[in-house]
Each structure stands twice: as structure tokens, then as C-alpha cells.
Design an enzyme around this catalytic site. Structure first.
Site, short mmCIF file in Angstrom:
data_model
loop_
_atom_site.label_atom_id
_atom_site.label_comp_id
_atom_site.label_asym_id
_atom_site.label_seq_id
_atom_site.Cartn_x
_atom_site.Cartn_y
_atom_site.Cartn_z
N LYS A 121 0.89 -0.99 0.08
CA LYS A 121 -0.06 0.07 0.15
C LYS A 121 0.80 1.27 0.07
CE LYS A 121 -3.71 -0.50 2.44
NZ LYS A 121 -4.28 -0.45 3.93
N ARG A 141 -2.83 3.30 8.52
CA ARG A 141 -3.58 2.06 7.90
C ARG A 141 -2.43 1.09 7.75
NH1 ARG A 141 -4.59 5.11 2.40
NH2 ARG A 141 -5.69 3.11 1.71
N GLY A 186 -8.29 -6.96 3.80
CA GLY A 186 -9.23 -6.98 5.03
C GLY A 186 -8.27 -7.80 6.15
N MET A 202 -5.81 -6.78 8.04
CA MET A 202 -5.25 -5.77 9.04
C MET A 202 -6.10 -4.58 9.28
SD MET A 202 -2.52 -7.29 9.28
CE MET A 202 -1.25 -6.71 10.22
N ARG A 245 -3.68 -1.16 -6.12
CA ARG A 245 -2.82 -2.24 -6.31
C ARG A 245 -3.04 -3.10 -7.51
NH1 ARG A 245 -5.81 -4.56 -1.22
NH2 ARG A 245 -7.75 -4.44 -2.18
N HIS A 260 -16.07 -7.43 0.91
CA HIS A 260 -14.96 -8.18 1.38
C HIS A 260 -15.22 -9.65 0.97
CE1 HIS A 260 -13.57 -11.03 4.74
NE2 HIS A 260 -12.59 -10.13 4.76
N SER A 267 10.28 -43.94 -17.15
CA SER A 267 9.44 -43.06 -17.01
C SER A 267 9.35 -43.06 -15.50
CB SER A 267 8.00 -43.47 -17.69
OG SER A 267 7.00 -42.81 -17.43
N CYS A 287 4.89 -39.95 -15.13
CA CYS A 287 3.23 -40.26 -15.05
C CYS A 287 3.07 -40.10 -13.56
CB CYS A 287 3.07 -41.38 -15.91
SG CYS A 287 4.13 -42.81 -15.42
N TYR A 340 8.85 -35.51 -21.18
CA TYR A 340 7.34 -35.45 -21.36
C TYR A 340 6.91 -35.65 -20.04
CZ TYR A 340 7.13 -40.61 -21.51
OH TYR A 340 7.33 -41.93 -21.22
P1 ADP Z 1 -7.68 -1.95 3.73
O1 ADP Z 1 -6.46 -2.27 3.61
O2 ADP Z 1 -8.62 -2.71 4.43
O3 ADP Z 1 -8.30 -1.52 2.29
P2 ADP Z 1 -7.44 0.90 4.07
O4 ADP Z 1 -6.15 1.24 4.83
O5 ADP Z 1 -7.07 1.16 2.45
O6 ADP Z 1 -7.77 -0.50 4.57
O7 ADP Z 1 -8.40 1.78 4.76
C1 ADP Z 1 -9.63 1.44 4.97
C2 ADP Z 1 -10.61 2.39 4.26
O8 ADP Z 1 -10.34 3.71 4.84
C3 ADP Z 1 -10.62 2.42 2.76
O9 ADP Z 1 -11.85 2.61 2.08
C4 ADP Z 1 -9.78 3.73 2.59
O10 ADP Z 1 -10.02 4.44 1.13
C5 ADP Z 1 -10.11 4.57 3.59
N1 ADP Z 1 -9.13 5.73 3.92
C6 ADP Z 1 -7.89 5.26 4.48
N2 ADP Z 1 -7.12 6.42 4.38
C7 ADP Z 1 -7.91 7.53 4.41
C8 ADP Z 1 -8.01 8.85 4.39
N3 ADP Z 1 -6.73 9.38 4.41
N4 ADP Z 1 -9.03 9.72 4.06
C9 ADP Z 1 -10.10 9.14 3.69
N5 ADP Z 1 -10.26 7.60 3.70
C10 ADP Z 1 -9.27 7.12 4.03
MG MG Z 2 -7.70 -0.16 1.14
MG MG Z 3 -10.04 -3.06 5.72
#
Ligand code: ADP
Ligand code: MG
Ligand code: MG
Length: 896
Positions: free
Chosen positions: A23, A92, A101, A103, A335, A451, A779, A847, A867
């Protein structure tokens, strides 16, 4: 010590994902590309590893964060802790490998009773209290570990009391009350209120993200995805932008192409007046991305532009999280996106045709597991069943299982070998082990980016989301549909992730359209998406065929199997198990040979039947090699059961009359009975006791070939001797075959018939040099070679201790599924070396189950085999993997 603990977005790039996590590296990359990313910085995985080692963050980090915050304040023009215009941040997690989802994230960090008025000034009271409510909730759950349901229950009470249909309908006063109630929950659970020092909030959130790396659900996901436990996660601190200021704001998730079908058009979900996870957690019904064009045309156009930039830059499907604050677009994450197997093929093929990637690269973007799932059967649409319910086709597949309503039950059922369908209102990261255990997931809420959808696609599970009218009651283990139909725990469901339909009971399945297209058959329902997938598969398989050195043959006994294998691209038969031709009614003939009951007649009949079979088989594979293995049954499989027979004889004896034939049979069965048939009278060893049976097969094969040759065909029979431990056995078998060959040659056309040996005992592998003197080809019978190398009986172990071995962590992979490179693989490499030294033009094949397993094929290709031979349906998988092995040869078995 030059460790890097903190890197601002302006100083990183995408190559730094080991340090910054995926990220963080991508946020930095987008910042470099000039996309509208809010300012931020990444606390590195290095800092997390120090945290794991010492139990606390490195002391130098404190001052670094202070400096970095100052930089954020300068860039955003806001002050952390300011009462008039506060800077808030999100905290984050983001590990090196995407773990959807897994962490935790905390939003709106820095909001306190003091800074709240500044936020009110920015977007109004409702907005400010909504942010505060979210912060207390996320801090309480993520940092303080309070059960999420505590907050959810209060929220739903507030909704009920005010008549709001969702959280967006709660007004400022209600939200302010909720903040008070949430804070009481914090105090009653932990004795602590929300910290009123913004910096303390930040530091504790960072530590909580570090700690979440070791949460049970993160561990489950890593174990399943083979992600090492010691990488650690990075933490991204990002200036907040707000999608919840009102109707001109919102949050969304989108893909540069459709992640389910691969269709080349942007795809996504949008929710107005929403923050963060609202759009993916299914709590409100989202709008399609196209609807954003009507709501916010400028932001929509800008977003599409950025999607194109990202796809060209990453040269792959990307997913993107974005927020619109008062009509202004912000990009918060990208990503390379997860995709269904069908989409993987279509996107790889399309990107190569668009010139963004080479065909070699395209081949590297798909794999045999994906192809295998595309070749899986589907539900028979023609049968005209009425679906019980319908939702969004979130992850394709046709799966049948028992309904369960919680992840723990799914895990238990799966361990009992009972396929199950996990039915949920929506899924959360806590459900991941249940999703892994289930064959399919059905949810009442959530879109294609929810999710459940994202995780199921990544894991290759069938998934249907957004089933309208589905009301799941986990505590009652029950779901009720709009029409009142009740689904109870244990009810069989058939889930079609391609159409989005859910059916009651077990539906009949038909071959997949991709399979039908490949085997040259008419598909039952040619839909446009299926045709595009089939076209992409053909394109990439054709490239695999061009680049691969490894040939692919099939294991086949019947003409139908042989024809099917050839249609699927098999280049011959690598293993014809003659004993399989003696099953059913023919069994009795073998028994007669063994107990010496009109033996000559029985042998003649066996030879006649075998000649018919071989004629058809050689015809189906005309011009291609057909390797026939000499008889290799554990003999007892062809004889009556000892206990049963003893009981019958005893019963007749009690009545005073045992028929002589029956008594003779019992005597024979006793004589042949073995304690351990797996290591008993099998393979080449049969030659010393009933050589006539082997002769009959050899004669049948070469006679069939001779007749076909006379008819102008091009039969290519080969004979393979199984279970050889010593060259003397092979020499004996070879002489016997040669005698038969000569006999046939005197009466009919001569047929060339190479003789080879199966390497399925460690001793054979070690004495390969000697064996090569008597064999034109090897074989590797990797099933038996694995059994005999490990000293494990597969049939017994798979029902028994292999499972406990895996649970105890003694065994990462089942060696019968994935070739054990360290042990069995080493024996193969030794045998290849010694065999080729003795006979440079020695043919080499394999095989066994492994020959159809993607990872094992890469090893076998690297070992220099000519093969592999696998079951007919896996032939395309093997072709693909052989091609992949050719374009990335260094990963294979030739690393010595
Ligand atoms: P995940 O890894 O579960 O996608 P994220 O770190 O991306 O978690 O964040 C969870 C949610 O919060 C996501 O929808 C993300 O876009 C939103 N988010 C994260 N940082 C910000 C920010 N600085 N401003 C607004 N929304 C945010
Ligand atoms: Mg995210
Ligand atoms: Mg999340």
C-alpha cells in the site's frame, strides 16, 4: 545501522514494497505519477520487525514521526491538534503482500473534544460527529480490542429509534449521543476513555497496527497463502480527506477492468456521503461506477483518466480506492487487483494484444490452477431449474454443499470432509478461515468489491453476494428468503457463481464451455463472456505450445479417453495401465489364470480382448507414442476376498459338502494372500510367477500394431516395465518381450517397439546407470516413488496421519499432491544424470498425479524430462505449465 524507519510518500516508489508494504509503495508511486493522493508517510516494515523483536516501537521513531507530521501540516495547511482547522490522519496497515481486510485501519485520528469544533467549521455538525463516532468505534475495536458488535448493536438501536434505514440517515444529535455511548463502552471495558491527546491516539494506533500482524486471522490467511510470518507490516499515516461531508462527497472502489469477467471496461461501486469501508462492508446499497458520471461528472472523468494512467503504468488490472470531498477527487490506494480465473486469462490475453505486455509475460500472469478451475464442470443450465434466490455473480464456479451460517461450523464440516456453503449477511475479516473452509460463500449484502467477493475471488471460492431478501439469523442457524423459504443448517445448496443463482439441493453439472471449446465440442450455452474466455485460453495455450520443451502425454486406457486426450492436445499416451483393462467382467479371467482353472482358454480370451483394446487405442493415437505398462496389479485385487471366501467354505463345510472348485479357490487365495500387498507381488515380479499373463498383453499389443501397420496406419507402441528394483529384473523382462516380438514378427509385419522402465523405487533411481543399459526410456512413476521414498502408504496415510502431520506443522505440503523436491526430486535428478550418462539419447518422462500438478510440472521441466503424462482433463493444465516453465526456467529443478 542504516535502517529506514519512516519514508514520506514523496520519497518512495513501487519497487520498495518490502520496506513500505504494498500500500505504501503504491501510494508513493501514485504521488510520483502526479495523482491526487493526500500527503502522508509510511512507517516501515523494518520498524514493525523491531517492534516484534522488542515489544515496543524503536525509540528513534518518536522524533521522526514528529518531523513527518510537521511536513504533513505544511503540505495540508492544517495543524494536528488545532481547534480551528485540525489535521486528521488515517492510520493504515499495509504489508508487502496484499492481505485484503486482514489488518486494521483507524480513520479520523487526531479528533478530540478540542479539535471537534474545527471539523464542525469545515463540514457541519453532522459530518463532525460522524467522524468522531467512527474514530471512537475504530479505536475501541482496533486499538482497545473491544468486540465490534458492542458498537454495532448501539448503532442499530439508534437506527431503530430514529427510523433511519442506514447510518447515513442518523442526524448530528443522534451521532453526538452515540459518541457518548461509545465512549462509555470504552470506559466500562477498559477503564479508559478515548485519549484526548491527538499524538497519543496516533502512537497507540500505530502500535495496534503492528500488533495486528500477529492476530489469529492474519496468521490463518498467511498460512493459506504461504506468506512468511516474519515480514511484518508497514503503517501508512495519511492526511484525511472526507467523503462524508454531504451529498457532493462519497467513497468508492473500482477496477480498471471487470475483475470477474475480465471485460475491458472500468468497473466499480460508489456510495455518496460515505467514509472508508462503508462501500465495501455492504451496510448500504452501492451505486455502479457509471452512476457517478451523473452525480459528479468532472470527478468521474478525472477518475477514468487516472485508471487509464495506472493501467498503462502497472501494465495490469489495478484496483483503486477513491474519495470525493465536495466534488474533488482523491485517490487513496491502488494495487494490482485480484481477479477471477476467467478474468486472469482474458486480461492477460487482451493486454498482450493491446501491446502492453509480451506473450511470455501474459503466460506468466496465468497459472494451471486457474485453468483447472475454468475447466471444471458447471451446473446444467439446460435443466431449467428455478433458482431459490439470486444475487451478484461475485466469483465464478459451481459448488454444492451444506448450508452453514458461521465460519467455525464451516471449519468443522470441512475437516469432516463435508463440503459446505457459508451463508452470511456479510463477511468480515474474522470469517476468513470459514471462507477458506467453504466451497462457496453466499451473502445478503455487498457488491463485487465487498469483502466476501474480494476474498472469495482471491481464494478461488464460488461466491454470490447481494442476495436480495436473504435474512440470515446466525444464532438460529437459519436463513429466510423473501418468499418465506427457510434454509436450515445442513440443507444442500447449489451455488452458481457465474450466474449469481443459488439453488436448493444438488444440481447436475455439465462440462464447462471452455472445456467444451477446447475439446472441440459444442458448448451447451455459448455466452459472450465464455467465448471471450475460451478465446483467451486458446491464445495463451497456443503460446505455451510454441515455447515449451516439455511434451505432454495422457494416462489413458480406453479409446474414449484417448480421443478426448488427443482433442485436448495430448501428444501420445504416456501410461496405459493394462490392469485397468481387466476390471469388471474381465476380472474373472485373471482369477482363472491365477487359480489355474482352464487357464489356457482364459489367457486366449484375455489376449483377444486386449488386442481389440490396443487396436482402438493405437488408432486413436495414430502417429503418436502409446506407452503400455506391463501388468501391475497387486494380485489380491483380482482375487476374491480371503475372509469372505473362508466364511463361505466354512458354511458349506458345516453342511458337510465343500465343492472341490471352491476349496481350490480358497487354497489359491490363501497362497497369494499378502500382509502388505503394496510391497508385494506386483509389477515385474509377476513375470516370475505368471509370465503367460504378461506375454498375452505383449503379443496383443504388437499384433494390433502389426495389423494396423499393414492397413497403412502409423502405430507407435512402447512397452514399459513397472516396479523394477534391479537391472536383472529388467533384463529378464526385456528378453521375454523380445522373444514375443520375434514370434509376432515371423508371422506379421515387423513392429518397432522400444522397451523402457518405470522408475518408482529408490533403488531403481540409484542404479539408473545400469538400468539405462537395458532401457530405451525411463518413466518416473512419481506416485509409487513417493510412497517408497517416504515409506508411506498413500491410501492409508491420506485417511490418517498425513492430516495430523500437517496440523502439527511437520509437513507443509502433501507429497502425493506436490512433488517433494528435496527427497523424491533429488532421486529423479540422480536418475536423470546417471541414465543420460549411460545412454545419451535416453527418453525421459513422468507419469503420476504430479504430472498434472502445476508446481511439480515446473520442477519436472527443469529436471530435463522430455514429457509428462497426466489424466486427460489435466492435459491443458500441463501444456500451460510446461509453457510457463519455459519462460521462467530459473525457478525449476535445474538450479543445481
Ligand atoms: P484496507 O487495507 O482494508 O483497504 P485501508 O487502509 O485502505 O484498509 O483503509 C480503509 C478504508 O479507509 C478505505 O476505504 C480507505 O480508502 C479509507 N481511507 C484510508 N485512509 C483515508 C484517508 N486518509 N482519507 C479518507 N479515507 C481513507
Ligand atoms: Mg484499502
Ligand atoms: Mg479493511
Amino acid at each position: 545501522m542504516s535502517t529506514q524507519l519512516l519514508v514520506p510518500f514523496t520519497e518512495g516508489d513501487r519497487s520498495m514494497s518490502a520496506l513500505l508494504g504494498g500500500k505504501g509503495a503504491n501510494l508513493a508511486e501514485m504521488t510520483r505519477l502526479g495523482l491526487p493522493v493526500p500527503p502522508g508517510f509510511t512507517i516501515t516494515t523494518e520498524a514493525c520487525r523491531e517492534f516484534m523483536a522488542h515489544g515496543s516501537p524503536p525509540p528513534e521513531l518518536t522524533a521522526m514521526v514528529t518531523d513527518a507530521l510537521r511536513d504533513l501540516e505544511w503540505r495540508s495547511g492544517q495543524m494536528f491538534g488545532s481547534a480551528s482547522d485540525p489535521l486528521l490522519v488515517s492510520v493504515r496497515s499495509g504489508a508487502r503482500f496484499s492481505m485484503p481486510g486482514m489488518m486494521e485501519t483507524v480513520l479520523n485520528v487526531g479528533l478530540t473534544d478540542v479539535t471537534l469544533p474545527g471539523l464542525v467549521a469545515r463540514g457541519g455538525a453532522r459530518f463532525a460527529w460522524d467522524c468522531y463516532r467512527r474514530l471512537v468505534q475504530m479505536f475501541g475495536h482496533t486499538v482497545l480490542g473491544i468486540d465490534a458488535s458492542r458498537f454495532e448493536d448501539l448503532l442499530s438501536k439508534a437506527r431503530a429509534a430514529t427510523g433511519a434505514s442506514d447510518d447515513a440517515g442518523l442526524d448530528a444529535a443522534t451521532l453526538a449521543d452515540l459518541v457518548g455511548e461509545f465512549r462509555s463502552v470504552l470506559v466500562s471495558h477498559t477503564g479508559q476513555d478515548l485519549p484526548q491527546d491527538p499524538r497519543e491516539q496516533l502512537d497507540r494506533a500505530v502500535t495496534a497496527v503492528f500488533a495486528s500482524w500477529d492476530s489469529p486471522r492474519a496468521r490463518v490467511y498467511r498460512a493459506h497463502e504461504r506468506i512468511p510470518d516474519d515480514l511484518g507490516t508497514a503503517v501508512n499515516v495519511v492526511a484525511m480527506v472526507y467523503g462524508n461531508t454531504g451529498p457532493r462527497s462519497g467513497s468508492g472502489v473500482c477496477f480498471t477492468r471487470n475483475p470477474a469477467t475480465g471485460k475491458a471496461e472500468a468497473y466499480g461501486d460508489y456510495l455518496a456521503n460515505a467514509q472508508g469501508e462503508d462501500v465495501v462492508n455492504g451496510s448500504r446499497t452501492t451505486l455502479p461506477l457509471s452512476a457517478l458520471a451523473g452525480l459528479e461528472p468532472a470527478a468521474h472523468a478525472e477518475l477514468l483518466d487516472h485508471l487509464r494512467t495506472l493501467e498503462r503504468h502497472y501494465r495490469d488490472l489495478c484496483d483503486v480506492e477513491f474519495t470525493i470531498e465536495d466534488s474533488r477527487l482523491w485517490v487513496l490506494q491502488t494495487r494490482v487487483g485480484k481477479r477471477s480465473p476467467a478474468a486472469a486469462f482474458r486480461i492477460a490475453a487482451d493486454l498482450s494484444e493491446e501491446g502492453l505486455i509480451s506473450l511470455d509475460e501474459a503466460l506468466g500472469r496465468v497459472d494451471g490452477h486457474q485453468l483447472e478451475s475454468l475447466l471444471h464442470p458447471r451446473f446444467d443450465a439446460a435443466a431449467g431449474h428455478e433458482p431459490l434466490a439470486s444475487g451478484l455473480p461475485a466469483s465464478p464456479g459451481a459448488s454444492v454443499g451444506e448450508a452453514v451460517f458461521d465460519p467455525a461450523t464451516a471449519v468443522v464440516r470441512a475437516a469432516e470432509g463435508r463440503p459446505c456453503v457459508l451463508v452470511r449477511t456479510e463477511t468480515s475479516p474474522d470469517d476468513v478461515d470459514g471462507i477458506i473452509a467453504a466451497v462457496a460463500v453466499v451473502t445478503a449484502r455487498g457488491g463485487l468489491t465487498s469483502h466476501a467477493a474480494v476474498v472469495a475471488r482471491g481464494l478461488g471460492r464460488t461466491c454470490v453476494t447481494s442476495v436480495s431478501g436473504l435474512d440470515v439469523d446466525e444464532s438460529q442457524r437459519l436463513a429466510v428468503l423473501a418468499d418465506g423459504h427457510r434454509i436450515e443448517e445442513g440443507d444442500l445448496l447449489s451455488v452458481d457463481g457465474t450466474s449469481g443463482h443459488v439453488y436448493a439441493g444438488r444440481l447436475r453439472v455439465t462440462p464447462s464451455p471452455v472445456y467444451a471449446a477446447m475439446a472441440g465440442r459444442e458448448p451447451t450455452s455459448p455466452a459472450a463472456d465464455d467465448e471471450s474466455t475460451a478465446r483467451a485460453v486458446r491464445l495463451l495455450l497456443a503460446h505455451a505450445d510454441r515455447v515449451r520443451h516439455l511434451r505432454v502425454r495422457a494416462n489413458a486406457e480406453t479409446p474414449a479417453e484417448a480421443r478426448e486426450a488427443r482433442a485436448l492436445g495430448a501428444e501420445g499416451i504416456g501410461l496405459c495401465r493394462t490392469e485397468h483393462m481387466l476390471l469388471g467382467a474381465r476380472r474373472e479371467l485373471v482369477e482363472r489364470v491365477v487359480v489355474d482353472d482352464r487357464r489356457t482358454e482364459a489367457l486366449a480370451e484375455i489376449e483377444r480382448l486386449a488386442m481389440e483394446d490396443f487396436t482402438e487405442l493405437l488408432t486413436a493415437m495414430d502417429g503418436l507414442p502409446v506407452v503400455v505398462r506391463l501388468l501391475d496389479p497387486p494380485l489380491h485385487e483380482f482375487l476374491p476376498d480371503l475372509v469372505e471366501l473362508s466364511v463361505r467354505v466354512a458354511a458349506e463345510g458345516a453342511r458337510g459338502l465343500v465343492e472341490p472348485a471352491l476349496a481350490a479357490r480358497l487354497a489359491a487365495v490363501r497362497r497369494w494372500h499378502e500382509q502388505n500387498p503394496m510391497l508385494g507381488l506386483r509389477g515385474v515380479r509377476l513375470l516370475t510367477v505368471i509370465p503367460e499373463l504378461v506375454d498375452a498383453h505383449v503379443r496383443a499389443l504388437v499384433s494390433a500394431a502389426a495389423v494396423l501397420r499393414q492397413q497403412g496406419l502409423d502405430p507407435r507402441p512402447e512397452i514399459m516395465v513397472p516396479l523394477v528394483a534391479d537391472v536383472a529384473e529388467l533384463a529378464l523382462a526385456r528378453r521375454r518381450v523380445e522373444v514375443t516380438l520375434e514370434q509376432v514378427a515371423t508371422t506379421r509385419h515387423t513392429v518397432d517397439c522400444p522397451v523402457g522402465v518405470m522408475i518408482e523405487l529408490p533403488r531403481a533411481a540409484l542404479t539408473a546407470g545400469a538400468l539405462a543399459g537395458e532401457a530405451e526410456f525411463f518413466s518416473f512413476g512419481t506416485n509409487d516413488l513417493t510412497q517408497t521414498t517416504w515409506g508411506i502408504s498413500r491410501d492409508d496415510a491420506e485417511a490418517g496421519f498425513l492430516t495430523s502431520y500437517r496440523e502439527a506443522g511437520l509437513l507443509a505440503d502433501d507429497p502425493f499432491t506436490r512433488l517433494d523436491e528435496t527427497g523424491v526430486g533429488e532421486l529423479i535428478l540422480i536418475a536423470v544424470d546417471r541414465g543420460r550418462v549411460a545412454r545419451p539419447d535416453l527418453g525421459l518422462g513422468a507419469c503420476g498425479e504430479h504430472a498434472g500438478d502445476p508446481e511439480s510440472i515446473a520442477f519436472l521441466a527443469g529436471a530435463g524430462l522430455d514429457y509428462v503424462s497426466c489424466s486427460p482433463p489435466r492435459v491443458p493444465v500441463a501444456r500451460l505449465e510446461a509453457g510457463r516453465a519455459a519462460v521462467r526456467p530459473s525457478e525449476a529443478g535445474d538450479t543445481r
